[in-house]
Design a protein around this motif. Structure first.
Motif, short mmCIF file in Angstrom:
data_model
loop_
_atom_site.label_atom_id
_atom_site.label_comp_id
_atom_site.label_asym_id
_atom_site.label_seq_id
_atom_site.Cartn_x
_atom_site.Cartn_y
_atom_site.Cartn_z
N GLY A 92 0.79 -1.22 0.00
CA GLY A 92 0.00 0.00 0.00
C GLY A 92 0.83 1.27 0.00
O GLY A 92 0.33 2.34 -0.38
N TRP A 93 2.10 1.18 0.41
CA TRP A 93 2.95 2.38 0.45
C TRP A 93 3.17 2.96 -0.93
O TRP A 93 3.36 4.17 -1.09
CB TRP A 93 4.28 2.07 1.12
N ALA A 94 3.18 2.12 -1.98
CA ALA A 94 3.34 2.64 -3.34
C ALA A 94 2.21 3.59 -3.69
O ALA A 94 2.42 4.63 -4.33
CB ALA A 94 3.40 1.50 -4.34
N GLY A 95 1.00 3.26 -3.26
CA GLY A 95 -0.13 4.14 -3.51
C GLY A 95 -0.04 5.43 -2.72
O GLY A 95 -0.42 6.50 -3.22
N VAL A 96 0.46 5.36 -1.49
CA VAL A 96 0.63 6.57 -0.68
C VAL A 96 1.62 7.52 -1.36
O VAL A 96 1.40 8.73 -1.42
CB VAL A 96 1.10 6.20 0.74
N GLY B 75 -6.47 3.70 3.55
CA GLY B 75 -6.93 4.78 2.68
C GLY B 75 -7.14 4.33 1.25
O GLY B 75 -6.76 3.22 0.86
N ALA B 76 -7.76 5.20 0.46
CA ALA B 76 -8.08 4.86 -0.92
C ALA B 76 -6.83 4.59 -1.75
O ALA B 76 -6.80 3.67 -2.57
CB ALA B 76 -8.90 5.99 -1.55
N ALA B 77 -5.76 5.36 -1.54
CA ALA B 77 -4.54 5.17 -2.32
C ALA B 77 -3.86 3.85 -1.98
O ALA B 77 -3.39 3.14 -2.87
CB ALA B 77 -3.58 6.33 -2.07
N ARG C 8 -2.74 -1.96 -3.52
CA ARG C 8 -2.82 -3.40 -3.25
C ARG C 8 -3.64 -4.14 -4.30
O ARG C 8 -3.37 -5.29 -4.61
CB ARG C 8 -3.43 -3.63 -1.86
N GLU C 9 -4.63 -3.44 -4.86
CA GLU C 9 -5.53 -4.08 -5.82
C GLU C 9 -5.13 -3.85 -7.27
O GLU C 9 -5.68 -4.48 -8.17
CB GLU C 9 -6.95 -3.56 -5.60
N PRO D 131 -5.71 11.73 -6.99
CA PRO D 131 -5.25 12.73 -6.01
C PRO D 131 -6.31 12.94 -4.94
O PRO D 131 -7.51 12.85 -5.19
CB PRO D 131 -5.03 13.98 -6.85
N SER D 132 -5.85 13.22 -3.74
CA SER D 132 -6.78 13.46 -2.63
C SER D 132 -7.20 14.92 -2.57
O SER D 132 -8.18 15.26 -1.90
CB SER D 132 -6.13 13.07 -1.30
#
Length: 245
Positions: A99-103, A195-197, A202-203, A209-210
Motif C-alpha cells: 500500500g505504500w506505493a499508492g501513498v 486509505g483509498a490510495a 494493493r488491488e 489525487p486526494s
C-alpha cells in the motif's frame, strides 16, 4: 549498487529529459572503486507510455565500461510499450506493505511541483519501487514525475521530485527538514493504512489525487435577459397616436 534517475535539466531556455544509470566500474591504481555514469537524453517522441522507470528497467544499451571516444551517427533505440495499473509487487518483494506505493503516488499527484522523499534501508533496490509507483499514475502524467533512486544535489536548472534516500546516509535528516518536503519513511512490517490510495495499490488500480483542483475564480458576465412570458399573456402593438394640431 546501481543507481537510476529520471531528471529534467534546463539549459539555454530549453528543457531536457535525461535518463541516467550510475554503476560500479572497476578500481583505480590505488584500489579505490570507479563508477561509470551513462546519461541518455530522451526526445518527446521516444517517451514510452509505460513511463521512465519502465524504460530504465528494460533498456539494454547502458555502458558497462568506459567506451571509446567517438561521435555516433544516431542515438540508441529506447524500448516502447505501456503498462497497465497493477499491484505493487516490488514493494512487497522488498518486505514492505504494498500500500505504500499508492501513498507515494498520491503524494506526487497532490503536489506536482513539490518534493517527496522516501527513506529506505541501504540494501533496498529502489528502481522496482519507482516502477510500482509510476504504474499507479495515469499515463499522461508518468513522464512528469522525475525521480532518483539515490538522490544527490541537483545542478542549477535540474528537477527531481521523487527522491529515494538511504536511511544511514549522511545529511538525510537535513534533507527531510527542508521546507515543503513530504517525507515518507519505509519501515518493514508497518501498514500503509486503509486509505483509498493504499487500497488501490494493493488491488492494482490507478491512484487518484486526494486534493481536488481549486474552483475557477473567473467571473462570467451575466447579461440581462428578456422577461419570460406565460403562453396566456398577449401583447397588442398599436401605432403611435397622431400628432396634435
Amino acid at each position: 549498487r546501481v543507481d537510476w534517475a529520471h531528471r529534467t535539466l534546463s539549459a539555454q531556455g530549453k528543457s531536457y529529459t535525461v535518463l541516467s544509470r550510475t554503476a560500479p566500474c572497476g578500481s583505480d591504481w590505488s584500489g579505490r572503486p570507479h563508477r561509470i555514469a551513462h546519461h541518455v537524453v530522451v526526445e518527446p517522441q521516444e517517451r514510452a507510455a509505460a513511463g521512465p522507470a519502465w524504460v530504465l528497467s528494460r533498456f539494454a544499451g547502458f555502458c558497462e565500461s568506459v567506451p571509446a571516444a567517438e561521435e555516433r551517427g544516431a542515438g540508441p533505440a529506447l524500448p516502447q510499450g505501456d503498462e497497465l495499473p497493477r499491484p505493487a509487487i516490488g514493494w512487497k518483494a522488498a518486505g514492505f506493505d504494498s500500500g505504500w506505493a499508492g501513498v507515494v503516488a498520491q503524494a506526487l499527484l497532490d503536489a506536482p511541483n513539490g518534493v517527496v522523499c522516501v527513506v529506505v534501508p541501504d540494501e533496498v533496490d529502489a528502481l522496482p519501487l519507482a516502477l510500482d509507483v509510476l504504474a499507479l499514475i495515469p499515463t499522461d502524467k508518468r513522464w512528469l514525475v522525475t525521480f532518483s533512486t539515490r538522490f544527490q544535489r541537483l545542478p542549477a536548472g535540474g528537477r527531481c521530485q521523487l527522491r529515494f534516500l538511504r536511511a544511514g546516509a549522511s545529511g538525510v535528516r537535513a534533507m527531510l527538514a527542508e521546507p515543503g518536503v513530504r517525507a515518507i519513511e519505509g519501515a518493514r512490517g508497518v501498514s500503509a493504512g486503509d486509505g483509498a490510495a493504499a487500497a488501490a495499490s494493493r488491488e492494482g488500480r490507478l491512484v487518484e489525487p486526494s486534493i481536488r483542483a481549486a474552483p475557477s475564480l473567473r467571473v462570467n458576465p451575466v447579461l440581462p435577459s428578456a422577461p419570460v412570458l406565460e403562453d396566456s399573456t398577449r401583447f397588442e402593438v398599436h401605432g403611435a397616436p397622431p400628432p396634435r394640431a
